[in-house]
Each structure stands twice: as structure tokens, then as C-alpha cells.
Design a protein around this motif. Structure first.
Motif, mmCIF file in Angstrom:
data_model
loop_
_atom_site.group_PDB
_atom_site.id
_atom_site.type_symbol
_atom_site.label_atom_id
_atom_site.label_comp_id
_atom_site.label_asym_id
_atom_site.label_seq_id
_atom_site.Cartn_x
_atom_site.Cartn_y
_atom_site.Cartn_z
ATOM 1 N N ALA A 13 98.989 59.672 103.302
ATOM 2 C CA ALA A 13 97.694 59.186 103.793
ATOM 3 C C ALA A 13 97.628 57.666 103.757
ATOM 4 O O ALA A 13 97.098 57.025 104.681
ATOM 5 C CB ALA A 13 96.572 59.798 102.957
ATOM 6 N N ALA A 14 98.169 57.081 102.694
ATOM 7 C CA ALA A 14 98.150 55.620 102.583
ATOM 8 C C ALA A 14 98.952 54.970 103.695
ATOM 9 O O ALA A 14 98.507 54.004 104.336
ATOM 10 C CB ALA A 14 98.692 55.204 101.220
ATOM 11 N N TYR A 15 100.159 55.495 103.962
ATOM 12 C CA TYR A 15 100.989 54.915 105.016
ATOM 13 C C TYR A 15 100.414 55.171 106.403
ATOM 14 O O TYR A 15 100.777 54.487 107.358
ATOM 15 C CB TYR A 15 102.413 55.457 104.923
ATOM 16 N N SER A 16 99.494 56.132 106.505
ATOM 17 C CA SER A 16 98.826 56.374 107.782
ATOM 18 C C SER A 16 97.750 55.340 108.080
ATOM 19 O O SER A 16 97.188 55.337 109.173
ATOM 20 C CB SER A 16 98.202 57.776 107.784
ATOM 21 N N GLY A 17 97.451 54.481 107.091
ATOM 22 C CA GLY A 17 96.525 53.384 107.340
ATOM 23 C C GLY A 17 95.215 53.444 106.591
ATOM 24 O O GLY A 17 94.367 52.559 106.757
ATOM 25 N N ILE A 26 94.603 52.599 82.544
ATOM 26 C CA ILE A 26 93.327 52.191 81.942
ATOM 27 C C ILE A 26 92.284 51.837 83.000
ATOM 28 O O ILE A 26 91.252 51.242 82.688
ATOM 29 C CB ILE A 26 93.513 51.033 80.949
ATOM 30 N N GLY A 27 92.554 52.192 84.240
ATOM 31 C CA GLY A 27 91.561 52.044 85.288
ATOM 32 C C GLY A 27 91.618 50.757 86.077
ATOM 33 O O GLY A 27 90.791 50.553 86.976
ATOM 34 N N ARG A 28 92.560 49.868 85.768
ATOM 35 C CA ARG A 28 92.686 48.648 86.556
ATOM 36 C C ARG A 28 93.258 48.985 87.934
ATOM 37 O O ARG A 28 94.077 49.902 88.069
ATOM 38 C CB ARG A 28 93.606 47.652 85.855
ATOM 39 N N THR A 29 92.849 48.238 88.952
ATOM 40 C CA THR A 29 93.292 48.517 90.315
ATOM 41 C C THR A 29 94.009 47.312 90.919
ATOM 42 O O THR A 29 93.776 46.161 90.532
ATOM 43 C CB THR A 29 92.116 48.897 91.227
ATOM 44 N N GLU A 30 94.891 47.610 91.846
ATOM 45 C CA GLU A 30 95.535 46.579 92.654
ATOM 46 C C GLU A 30 95.769 47.169 94.029
ATOM 47 O O GLU A 30 95.830 48.392 94.188
ATOM 48 C CB GLU A 30 96.856 46.124 92.029
ATOM 49 N N PRO A 31 95.893 46.331 95.054
ATOM 50 C CA PRO A 31 96.090 46.866 96.401
ATOM 51 C C PRO A 31 97.420 47.590 96.531
ATOM 52 O O PRO A 31 98.414 47.220 95.907
ATOM 53 C CB PRO A 31 96.062 45.613 97.283
ATOM 54 N N PHE A 32 97.432 48.626 97.319
ATOM 55 C CA PHE A 32 98.671 49.281 97.752
ATOM 56 C C PHE A 32 98.971 48.654 99.103
ATOM 57 O O PHE A 32 98.363 49.005 100.121
ATOM 58 C CB PHE A 32 98.456 50.791 97.845
ATOM 59 N N ASP A 33 99.926 47.728 99.125
ATOM 60 C CA ASP A 33 100.018 46.726 100.187
ATOM 61 C C ASP A 33 100.777 47.220 101.417
ATOM 62 O O ASP A 33 101.796 46.651 101.816
ATOM 63 C CB ASP A 33 100.672 45.464 99.627
ATOM 64 N N VAL A 34 100.268 48.264 102.033
ATOM 65 C CA VAL A 34 100.926 48.827 103.210
ATOM 66 C C VAL A 34 101.073 47.808 104.343
ATOM 67 O O VAL A 34 102.136 47.755 104.979
ATOM 68 C CB VAL A 34 100.189 50.094 103.689
ATOM 69 N N ASP A 82 112.677 58.063 101.115
ATOM 70 C CA ASP A 82 111.309 58.012 100.612
ATOM 71 C C ASP A 82 110.796 59.445 100.511
ATOM 72 O O ASP A 82 111.225 60.317 101.287
ATOM 73 C CB ASP A 82 110.412 57.186 101.543
ATOM 74 N N VAL A 83 109.876 59.683 99.571
ATOM 75 C CA VAL A 83 109.290 61.020 99.449
ATOM 76 C C VAL A 83 108.200 61.254 100.483
ATOM 77 O O VAL A 83 107.761 62.384 100.685
ATOM 78 C CB VAL A 83 108.730 61.258 98.029
ATOM 79 N N SER A 84 107.752 60.183 101.146
ATOM 80 C CA SER A 84 106.682 60.291 102.138
ATOM 81 C C SER A 84 107.250 60.537 103.532
ATOM 82 O O SER A 84 108.033 59.730 104.050
ATOM 83 C CB SER A 84 105.845 59.005 102.148
ATOM 84 N N SER A 85 106.848 61.633 104.153
ATOM 85 C CA SER A 85 107.300 61.916 105.514
ATOM 86 C C SER A 85 106.759 60.875 106.495
ATOM 87 O O SER A 85 107.419 60.548 107.487
ATOM 88 C CB SER A 85 106.874 63.325 105.938
ATOM 89 N N GLU A 86 105.564 60.348 106.240
ATOM 90 C CA GLU A 86 105.000 59.324 107.121
ATOM 91 C C GLU A 86 105.799 58.029 107.028
ATOM 92 O O GLU A 86 106.056 57.367 108.042
ATOM 93 C CB GLU A 86 103.538 59.066 106.780
ATOM 94 N N ALA A 87 106.214 57.661 105.829
ATOM 95 C CA ALA A 87 107.053 56.472 105.674
ATOM 96 C C ALA A 87 108.378 56.646 106.406
ATOM 97 O O ALA A 87 108.846 55.729 107.093
ATOM 98 C CB ALA A 87 107.299 56.198 104.192
#
Length: 213
Positions: A13-17, A26-34, A82-87
Motif C-alpha cells: 500500500a505504501a509503494y502504491s502512493g 515507543i511511538g515516534r514517527t518518521e516518513p516512509f520516504d517512497v 523485495d517482499v513487496s509485489s508492488e515494489a
């Protein structure tokens, strides 16, 4: 928050945009930089990962394939996994070779690759960097090298559980790790490898490793 899907489906889903963030233990976030990974390889990518590879190269966790695509354009034999079929689909759309595989499963050309790439933090795959490097020692040909992106000095070795938040939905947790320049020699030794060199270009760092005799 209710878990919406498994980690592999979240990567698809992420690689789909869809808007995606990485959430640590601990709940901190960072971008998944697709957007960056889906762009063309930049000058730092070329200096750290493309220029050093002059023979068969496997890119572990290739994502949308910017490195595999650049290597293919240089006529270097290369394959992404990659484990992602979309990737994998996006990598193939670049005209590069990619397979939907886990690095811990049987791989095409196993034991014959001259280089293995772990860019964009992929040394963290599986949450046990020593195990990953030991596995790549089996994938590489004798004398082969791993080029792994690492964090800055002071990052040490951190093992954690992460999740992806995709369009507001959390994935199931998965194991990940972070390795700094200050920890890579110890991690490499645990895997029967040694660090040949480190490089810092454009604020990014890599370590080049090979299996000890």
C-alpha cells in the motif's frame, strides 16, 4: 488503533502512493520516504552504491528499484529482491530485474553475486544485522562484498519492533534494527565479516564488508 493489515500488505500500500509513516516501539514517527526511493538515483546514490559495483549485484530490499535501474543502465548485471509485489512491479517497470523474495529464502544465483547492497537502512531487515550479514555471506561469491548503509556515530546498535502507519491504519509489528558507524565493526565480526572501508558522502554513510577467510 486497530491493526488493519500485515506488514507486507502495508508495504504494498505504501509503494502504491498512500501516505505512510514508520512508527517505532515507543511511538515516534518518521516518513516512509517512497518519493525519494521511487525517483532516479541521485549523485550520492551513484557515489556510494552504483560506482563501486562493476559485477553482478543484488540489491536487498530494492523498493521501487532506483539502484537496480541505475546499475542496469550501466550494463552491470543486477537483481533486486523485495517482499513487496508492488515494489517488484515498479522495479520491473524500470526495465530492471527483480524478484519477490525474502533474503532468507533461496535466491537466484546464490553464491555467485559479487556485491550485495543494503541501502536506505536495510541493514535493519529482520531485526538482527549479524544474522542478515551472515546470510549475505552465503549469497555472495568468494571475495564478494556487502555495501551497507549505516547511521552516524553514536547510533550504536538498536533492535526494535516497528509498524507502518498507512493512510491512518497501523500494520502488524515487524522486527527492525539500526546500526551506527560506531557499531558496525562489532556487528560485522559477529557475522564472520570485517569492515574494509567506510564512506561518508552527502551526509550518508556506508560500510563495505567482506567475509573473513
Amino acid at each position: 488503533m486497530r491493526l488493519a493489515f500485515d506488514a507486507v500488505s502495508a508495504y504494498d500500500a505504501a509503494y502504491s502512493g498512500l501516505s505512510t509513516q514508520v512508527v517505532d516501539h515507543i511511538g515516534r514517527t518518521e516518513p516512509f520516504d517512497v518519493p525519494t526511493w521511487a525517483a532516479e538515483a541521485d549523485w550520492v546514490d551513484h557515489a556510494l552504491f552504483i560506482a563501486p559495483c562493476d559485477a553482478g549485484t543484488i540489491d536487498v530490499g530494492c523498493g521501487p528499484g532506483r539502484l537496480v535501474g541505475a546499475l542496469t543502465s550501466r550494463q552491470v548485471p543486477a537483481m533486486g529482491i523485495d517482499v513487496s509485489s508492488e515494489a517488484v512491479r515498479q522495479t520491473r517497470d524500470r526495465g530492471a530485474h527483480a524478484e519477490r523474495r525474502s533474503v532468507f529464502s533461496a535466491l537466484p544465483g546464490e553464491g555467485s553475486w559479487a556485491y550485495a547492497l543494503l541501502a536506505d537502512g536495510n541493514l535493519g531487515i529482520g531485526g538482527d544485522p549479524a544474522r542478515l550479514l551472515e546470510r549475505l555471506g552465503e549469497v555472495l561469491a568468494p571475495g564478494g562484498q556487502v555495501i551497507a548503509e549505516v547511521d552516524d556515530h553514536g547510533a550504536g546498535l538498536v533492535r526494535e519492533r516497528r509498524q507502518l502507519r498507512v493512510d491512518g491504519r497501523l500494520s502488524a509489528p515487524f522486527d527492525w534494527a539500526v546500526v551506527g558507524l560506531d557499531a558496525i565493526e562489532q556487528v560485522a565480526a559477529s557475522a564472520g565479516m570485517e569492515v574494509l572501508a567506510t564512506s561518508t558522502i552527502g551526509g550518508r554513510h556506508t560500510a563495505t564488508l567482506h567475509r573473513m577467510p
